[in-house]
Design an enzyme around this catalytic site. Structure first.
Site, short mmCIF file in Angstrom:
data_model
loop_
_atom_site.label_atom_id
_atom_site.label_comp_id
_atom_site.label_asym_id
_atom_site.label_seq_id
_atom_site.Cartn_x
_atom_site.Cartn_y
_atom_site.Cartn_z
N ARG A 185 16.43 -9.20 4.81
CA ARG A 185 18.12 -8.99 5.41
C ARG A 185 18.41 -8.12 4.54
O ARG A 185 19.06 -6.74 4.05
CB ARG A 185 18.91 -10.13 5.51
CG ARG A 185 18.72 -11.01 6.49
CD ARG A 185 19.71 -12.01 6.62
NE ARG A 185 20.47 -11.63 7.49
CZ ARG A 185 21.46 -12.31 7.35
NH1 ARG A 185 21.57 -13.56 6.45
NH2 ARG A 185 22.99 -11.86 7.15
N CYS A 241 26.89 -12.58 0.27
CA CYS A 241 25.74 -12.74 1.62
C CYS A 241 26.15 -12.43 2.45
O CYS A 241 26.62 -11.42 2.72
CB CYS A 241 25.42 -14.82 1.20
SG CYS A 241 27.00 -15.10 1.65
#
Length: 285
Positions: A185, A241
């Protein structure tokens, strides 16, 4: 002061009724599963707090604030009071996600100025393996509510504008921007949750699960110090995050080993990409 407590020390606090235990289990995409798991089996006397209903504010339609915006301070204080938490009362949070959800509650409590907060190392599974008691059903709320007065540490949080203002310091390495998501990611190779892949330009990568050993417990202080050695000397460390949840274990680990200049970008990647004008990077840089 360590904020990760072993099952044995957690049991001692439980046996002496020295702490309020909070079950934080939650699975993205399966919002009912955490409560169902709690109702099936939990630490006796523990209360359940839901990531999205209790530990986050409602999402905005425009995406600003991210997928799990910080809860309104007074609303969270009332939630804590409802389960009997007062200033100075010890709180032990647990989950079965490697401490990710429990660390969210730890961080929120610390953000509100409540330092007597801990994450149960190894979570509910470690508690069970140790042979400690469990219960089923839903615990009744305490007869007497707590009295919780927030003392907000506003400097623990940064916004997208704060990060933009630190662009030169990030490029120069004086401020470290730390991405806590999976490497794929971060590099922009996949994005199973948010609408855009990639990372904030200048961010380094440190997957939050690297905090854990093979048994799913937090690594020793010595191991964590070695892991974060490259960050020594930074003026500021900003952790993010996808939505401000799994960054919290990294914040916890950094503070466990003595970093005091650690801040959370609460909206994280899902907030960053809510504004199309913000830059995006892919790859390793």
């Amino acid at each position: 002061m360590r904020h990760v407590v072993s099952p044995a020390k957690g049991y001692a606090k439980w046996e002496g009724r020295e702490a309020t235990f909070v079950d934080c289990r939650f699975a993205l995409g399966q919002p009912q599963s955490g409560f169902d798991a709690y109702a099936t089996e939990h630490i006796p006397g523990a209360y359940y707090l839901d990531l999205e209903k209790d530990l986050s504010a409602p999402k905005r339609e425009d995406g600003a604030g991210g997928r799990h915006p910080l809860p309104e301070v007074d609303a969270l204080a009332r939630v804590l009071e409802r389960i009997g938490v007062s200033n100075g009362r010890c709180v032990v949070a647990y989950d079965d996600q490697g401490g990710a959800m429990a660390s969210r509650l730890w961080w929120l409590l610390a953000y509100l100025g409540h330092d007597e907060a801990y994450v149960l190392d190894g979570g509910f599974a470690a508690w069970k393996r140790a042979g400690y008691p469990t219960a089923s059903g839903v615990e009744p709320l305490p007869e007497e509510a707590g009295r919780f007065e927030p003392r907000v540490r506003a400097d623990w949080v940064v916004t997208a504008d704060d990060i933009a203002a630190r662009r030169d310091a990030i490029s120069a390495g004086r401020v470290v921007l730390l991405d806590s998501r999976e490497e794929s990611r971060y590099r922009g190779l996949s994005e199973p949750i948010d609408k855009v892949a990639g990372h904030i330009p200048g961010a380094r990568h440190s997957f939050w699960k690297a905090n854990l050993d093979a048994e799913g417990r937090f690594r020793t202080v010595k191991e964590q110090m070695q892991r974060f050695e490259p960050l020594q000397g930074a003026e500021e460390i900003i952790v993010y995050c996808g939505s401000g949840v799994t960054a919290c274990p990294n914040v916890l680990a950094l503070r466990e080993v003595g970093f005091t200049n650690v801040k959370l970008y609460a909206g994280s990647w899902s907030d960053w990409i809510s504004d199309d004008s913000r830059p995006i990077a892919t790859g390793n840089g």
